[in-house]
Write a protein that holds these residues in place. Sequence first.
Motif, PDB file in Angstrom:
ATOM      1  N   THR A  76       5.937 -10.394  -9.014  1.00  0.00           N
ATOM      2  CA  THR A  76       5.733  -9.822  -7.681  1.00  0.00           C
ATOM      3  C   THR A  76       6.534  -8.442  -7.730  1.00  0.00           C
ATOM      4  OG1 THR A  76       5.359 -11.619  -6.548  1.00  0.00           O
ATOM      5  CG2 THR A  76       5.401  -9.799  -5.212  1.00  0.00           C
ATOM      6  N   VAL A  77       7.746  -8.488  -7.962  1.00  0.00           N
ATOM      7  CA  VAL A  77       8.632  -7.368  -8.104  1.00  0.00           C
ATOM      8  C   VAL A  77       8.063  -6.228  -9.382  1.00  0.00           C
ATOM      9  CG1 VAL A  77      10.954  -6.289  -8.963  1.00  0.00           C
ATOM     10  CG2 VAL A  77      10.588  -8.501  -7.409  1.00  0.00           C
ATOM     11  N   GLU A  78       7.702  -6.571 -10.489  1.00  0.00           N
ATOM     12  CA  GLU A  78       6.986  -5.935 -11.468  1.00  0.00           C
ATOM     13  C   GLU A  78       5.724  -5.170 -10.998  1.00  0.00           C
ATOM     14  OE1 GLU A  78       8.663  -4.894 -14.251  1.00  0.00           O
ATOM     15  OE2 GLU A  78      10.464  -5.882 -13.308  1.00  0.00           O
ATOM     16  N   ALA A  79       4.889  -6.001 -10.175  1.00  0.00           N
ATOM     17  CA  ALA A  79       3.550  -5.242  -9.875  1.00  0.00           C
ATOM     18  C   ALA A  79       4.005  -4.178  -8.811  1.00  0.00           C
ATOM     19  CB  ALA A  79       2.775  -6.242  -9.121  1.00  0.00           C
ATOM     20  N   GLY A  80       5.032  -4.064  -8.067  1.00  0.00           N
ATOM     21  CA  GLY A  80       5.295  -3.083  -7.119  1.00  0.00           C
ATOM     22  C   GLY A  80       5.979  -1.866  -7.823  1.00  0.00           C
ATOM     23  N   VAL A  81       6.880  -2.266  -8.842  1.00  0.00           N
ATOM     24  CA  VAL A  81       7.483  -1.304  -9.877  1.00  0.00           C
ATOM     25  C   VAL A  81       6.581  -0.529 -10.682  1.00  0.00           C
ATOM     26  CG1 VAL A  81       9.046  -1.081 -11.807  1.00  0.00           C
ATOM     27  CG2 VAL A  81       9.681  -2.542  -9.889  1.00  0.00           C
ATOM     28  N   GLU A  82       5.497  -1.171 -11.006  1.00  0.00           N
ATOM     29  CA  GLU A  82       4.356  -0.360 -11.838  1.00  0.00           C
ATOM     30  C   GLU A  82       3.618   0.709 -10.860  1.00  0.00           C
ATOM     31  OE1 GLU A  82       0.182  -1.684 -14.033  1.00  0.00           O
ATOM     32  OE2 GLU A  82       1.825  -2.995 -13.843  1.00  0.00           O
ATOM     33  N   ALA A  83       3.388   0.234  -9.740  1.00  0.00           N
ATOM     34  CA  ALA A  83       2.634   0.939  -8.768  1.00  0.00           C
ATOM     35  C   ALA A  83       3.508   2.379  -8.479  1.00  0.00           C
ATOM     36  CB  ALA A  83       2.451   0.563  -7.561  1.00  0.00           C
ATOM     37  N   LEU A  84       5.074   2.074  -7.919  1.00  0.00           N
ATOM     38  CA  LEU A  84       5.940   3.285  -7.980  1.00  0.00           C
ATOM     39  C   LEU A  84       5.790   4.127  -9.358  1.00  0.00           C
ATOM     40  CD1 LEU A  84       8.732   1.565  -6.160  1.00  0.00           C
ATOM     41  CD2 LEU A  84       6.955   2.795  -5.046  1.00  0.00           C
ATOM     42  N   GLY A  85       5.944   3.639 -10.274  1.00  0.00           N
ATOM     43  CA  GLY A  85       5.904   4.323 -11.677  1.00  0.00           C
ATOM     44  C   GLY A  85       4.763   5.154 -11.948  1.00  0.00           C
ATOM     45  N   ARG A 126      -1.975   6.088  -1.950  1.00  0.00           N
ATOM     46  CA  ARG A 126      -2.180   7.343  -2.756  1.00  0.00           C
ATOM     47  C   ARG A 126      -2.895   7.123  -4.185  1.00  0.00           C
ATOM     48  NH1 ARG A 126       3.245   9.755  -4.389  1.00  0.00           N
ATOM     49  NH2 ARG A 126       3.010  10.426  -2.199  1.00  0.00           N
ATOM     50  N   LEU A 127      -2.627   5.876  -4.899  1.00  0.00           N
ATOM     51  CA  LEU A 127      -3.491   5.712  -5.816  1.00  0.00           C
ATOM     52  C   LEU A 127      -4.636   4.899  -5.662  1.00  0.00           C
ATOM     53  CD1 LEU A 127      -0.328   3.747  -7.697  1.00  0.00           C
ATOM     54  CD2 LEU A 127      -1.184   6.079  -7.954  1.00  0.00           C
ATOM     55  N   PRO A 128      -5.565   5.112  -6.565  1.00  0.00           N
ATOM     56  CA  PRO A 128      -6.991   4.290  -6.492  1.00  0.00           C
ATOM     57  C   PRO A 128      -6.737   2.731  -6.249  1.00  0.00           C
ATOM     58  CG  PRO A 128      -6.966   5.846  -8.480  1.00  0.00           C
ATOM     59  CD  PRO A 128      -5.281   5.541  -7.943  1.00  0.00           C
ATOM     60  N   TRP A 129      -7.512   2.194  -5.529  1.00  0.00           N
ATOM     61  CA  TRP A 129      -7.715   0.785  -5.138  1.00  0.00           C
ATOM     62  C   TRP A 129      -7.742  -0.205  -6.350  1.00  0.00           C
ATOM     63  CZ3 TRP A 129      -6.313  -2.201  -1.098  1.00  0.00           C
ATOM     64  CH2 TRP A 129      -6.849  -3.582  -1.158  1.00  0.00           C
ATOM     65  N   PRO A 130      -8.741   0.377  -7.289  1.00  0.00           N
ATOM     66  CA  PRO A 130      -8.782  -0.653  -8.446  1.00  0.00           C
ATOM     67  C   PRO A 130      -7.347  -0.802  -9.214  1.00  0.00           C
ATOM     68  CG  PRO A 130     -10.712   0.577  -8.341  1.00  0.00           C
ATOM     69  CD  PRO A 130      -9.858   1.124  -7.303  1.00  0.00           C
ATOM     70  N   ASP A 147       1.292   1.843  -1.626  1.00  0.00           N
ATOM     71  CA  ASP A 147       0.768   1.271  -2.816  1.00  0.00           C
ATOM     72  C   ASP A 147       1.369   0.223  -3.474  1.00  0.00           C
ATOM     73  OD1 ASP A 147      -1.316   3.460  -3.058  1.00  0.00           O
ATOM     74  OD2 ASP A 147       0.018   4.949  -3.483  1.00  0.00           O
ATOM     75  N   ALA A 148       2.656   0.306  -3.559  1.00  0.00           N
ATOM     76  CA  ALA A 148       3.426  -0.755  -4.326  1.00  0.00           C
ATOM     77  C   ALA A 148       3.567  -2.009  -3.547  1.00  0.00           C
ATOM     78  CB  ALA A 148       5.102  -0.232  -4.446  1.00  0.00           C
ATOM     79  N   ALA A 149       3.416  -1.927  -2.265  1.00  0.00           N
ATOM     80  CA  ALA A 149       3.471  -2.932  -1.383  1.00  0.00           C
ATOM     81  C   ALA A 149       1.834  -3.858  -1.431  1.00  0.00           C
ATOM     82  CB  ALA A 149       3.674  -2.796  -0.052  1.00  0.00           C
ATOM     83  N   VAL A 150       0.774  -3.018  -1.632  1.00  0.00           N
ATOM     84  CA  VAL A 150      -0.309  -3.691  -1.772  1.00  0.00           C
ATOM     85  C   VAL A 150      -0.590  -4.184  -3.012  1.00  0.00           C
ATOM     86  CG1 VAL A 150      -2.905  -3.111  -2.284  1.00  0.00           C
ATOM     87  CG2 VAL A 150      -1.596  -2.086  -0.328  1.00  0.00           C
ATOM     88  N   ALA A 151      -0.017  -3.544  -4.297  1.00  0.00           N
ATOM     89  CA  ALA A 151       0.078  -4.337  -5.636  1.00  0.00           C
ATOM     90  C   ALA A 151       0.851  -5.339  -5.752  1.00  0.00           C
ATOM     91  CB  ALA A 151       0.620  -3.182  -6.458  1.00  0.00           C
ATOM     92  N   ALA A 152       2.045  -5.192  -5.137  1.00  0.00           N
ATOM     93  CA  ALA A 152       3.002  -6.416  -5.256  1.00  0.00           C
ATOM     94  C   ALA A 152       2.559  -7.644  -4.516  1.00  0.00           C
ATOM     95  CB  ALA A 152       4.264  -6.138  -4.603  1.00  0.00           C
ATOM     96  N   CYS A 153       1.865  -7.515  -3.121  1.00  0.00           N
ATOM     97  CA  CYS A 153       1.143  -8.583  -2.453  1.00  0.00           C
ATOM     98  C   CYS A 153       0.065  -9.131  -3.273  1.00  0.00           C
ATOM     99  CB  CYS A 153       0.844  -7.943  -0.961  1.00  0.00           C
ATOM    100  SG  CYS A 153       0.257  -9.367  -0.001  1.00  0.00           S
ATOM    101  N   LEU A 163      -3.019  -0.579   5.145  1.00  0.00           N
ATOM    102  CA  LEU A 163      -1.874   0.105   4.461  1.00  0.00           C
ATOM    103  C   LEU A 163      -2.265   1.142   3.423  1.00  0.00           C
ATOM    104  CD1 LEU A 163       0.693  -2.953   3.689  1.00  0.00           C
ATOM    105  CD2 LEU A 163       1.314  -0.816   4.957  1.00  0.00           C
ATOM    106  N   TRP A 164      -3.138   0.718   2.594  1.00  0.00           N
ATOM    107  CA  TRP A 164      -3.706   1.690   1.608  1.00  0.00           C
ATOM    108  C   TRP A 164      -4.373   2.826   2.161  1.00  0.00           C
ATOM    109  CZ3 TRP A 164      -8.998   2.072  -0.188  1.00  0.00           C
ATOM    110  CH2 TRP A 164      -9.100   3.110  -1.343  1.00  0.00           C
ATOM    111  N   ARG A 165      -5.152   2.821   3.251  1.00  0.00           N
ATOM    112  CA  ARG A 165      -5.823   3.791   3.713  1.00  0.00           C
ATOM    113  C   ARG A 165      -5.128   4.584   4.264  1.00  0.00           C
ATOM    114  NH1 ARG A 165     -11.463   3.230   2.774  1.00  0.00           N
ATOM    115  NH2 ARG A 165     -12.102   1.218   2.291  1.00  0.00           N
ATOM    116  N   ARG A 166      -4.238   4.405   5.330  1.00  0.00           N
ATOM    117  CA  ARG A 166      -3.320   4.950   5.885  1.00  0.00           C
ATOM    118  C   ARG A 166      -2.150   5.790   5.016  1.00  0.00           C
ATOM    119  NH1 ARG A 166      -1.358   4.119  12.112  1.00  0.00           N
ATOM    120  NH2 ARG A 166      -3.535   4.150  12.250  1.00  0.00           N
ATOM    121  N   HIS A 167      -1.422   4.989   4.385  1.00  0.00           N
ATOM    122  CA  HIS A 167      -0.533   5.574   3.520  1.00  0.00           C
ATOM    123  C   HIS A 167      -0.472   5.412   1.985  1.00  0.00           C
ATOM    124  CE1 HIS A 167       1.654   5.740   7.402  1.00  0.00           C
ATOM    125  NE2 HIS A 167       1.546   4.437   7.500  1.00  0.00           N
TER     126      HIS A 167
END
Length: 457
Positions: A13-22, A120-124, A29-35, A114-118
């Motif tokens: 879960t951590v790594e998915a969030g880190v990937e989005a931040l990177g 930046r990255l594409p949903w897929p 974005d990172a919270a969505v990817a991590a969740c 979360l994604w729509r309001r805050h």
Amino acid sequence: MLKPAVAAGHPATVEAGVEALGAGGTAADAAVAACLASCVAETVMTGLLGGGHAVYLDAAAGSVQNLDCFCAVPSGTGGELLELQVPFGEELVHYAVGPASCAVPGVPAGLDALWRRHGRLPWPELCAPALRLARDGVSMPPAHVACLEMLAPVMTMREGGRIYSPRGRLLRAGDRLEQPGLVAALEAVADEGATSVYTGSIGEVLLSLIRQRDGVVTRRDLETYTAVWSEPARVTYAGTSFLTRSGLSPVEPVLARLPALRGRPEPERTLALLDTLAAAPGPETHTTNLVVADAGGNVCVLTTSLGLGSGDWLPGLDLHLNSMLGEVDLVVGPLVPGERMQSMMAPSVALDSTGPVLAIGAAGGTRLRTALVGVTAGILDEGLAPQAAIDRPRVHRTSEVVNAEPGVDEDVLAELERSGLTVRRWPALHHYFGGVSAITRDGAAGDPRRSGGARLV
């Protein structure tokens, strides 16, 4: 500003969030990817068909808002709940499961909001890390295995036996958790968006299962569900403005009453904490939490849960239904179709005059408030580093019993016993005592009780 970091209940879960931040993503974005990743890696604790609460600090706007994406009361009528007694530590805990325990899921709508309001990255792109985990399988950490062993009567019901007890034995630490149906589920989410669960292909499979097994969620329930933004509850604590949510087990009145703990000797410190908490009985839900801070100063804390889980999985998709209608202590007052169910979740952010100093959340049902308050006090009042505050042994009182992890001062326990309370000494740190994730200006930490982790970016 907080350290850019991700803290959560599983390394994947951590790594998915880190990937989005990177990739240049925001905290949202990172919270969505991590969740989404947690809905693959932490399915003993949470899932896409569950509910949650978040808090989001928008640095540019200078605002903090709560997001309610918890489960809603359905409008249908259906079958009977299945009553179970599940061993939880040394106690037998009552649960009610089955398809009729499934409430309207909120996690997908919350991630979309979360994604729509805050975001930046594409949903897929945010779905990609979870999809990889689903395709490859993910290692089961020790704390998740311990939880699985307790929840085996539910987790191995129906379709769950194939997932959690392949070849006739429960998964062990280090085994691969294989959920091939989640590939199709996440591909649908990536292609259709979160609406797949409400008006798309996943929703159709969910409604079909509900009809077959006499559940209570209707098509209209799914079509009308929305995540809701609101203002947080606030309390002044240890020189900060602490922003959280008021739920079944509110944090802010406890912090308002809590005396200063810095410099107090044991057993005085622990006794003051226990006295202020005065915990009441409540639901034993299974939950996870994640915290993200990005380089722009944005912060997101997100807590999600399936309850225990109904014991039913969507065929071909390996998605576990929530069991919120069977969590009897969440059923407070009349159940009004469309209204939100109650929750103990309390994702929180603390601010001083220059900005955020702490982002924190916890899992753990009745122990959630105890864990969150104790760690918050350790960081903000006593000046501990986040990992030291999370690692410190915990005590939790339920009625006339005080549960204590090893390392709690024996003078404290002796005084509690002299007062007439029963002390239950646990042999090791245990996920019973909750799972906390936190980020501060100095670092980030996950809870070893849940095999959690953290990483600075």
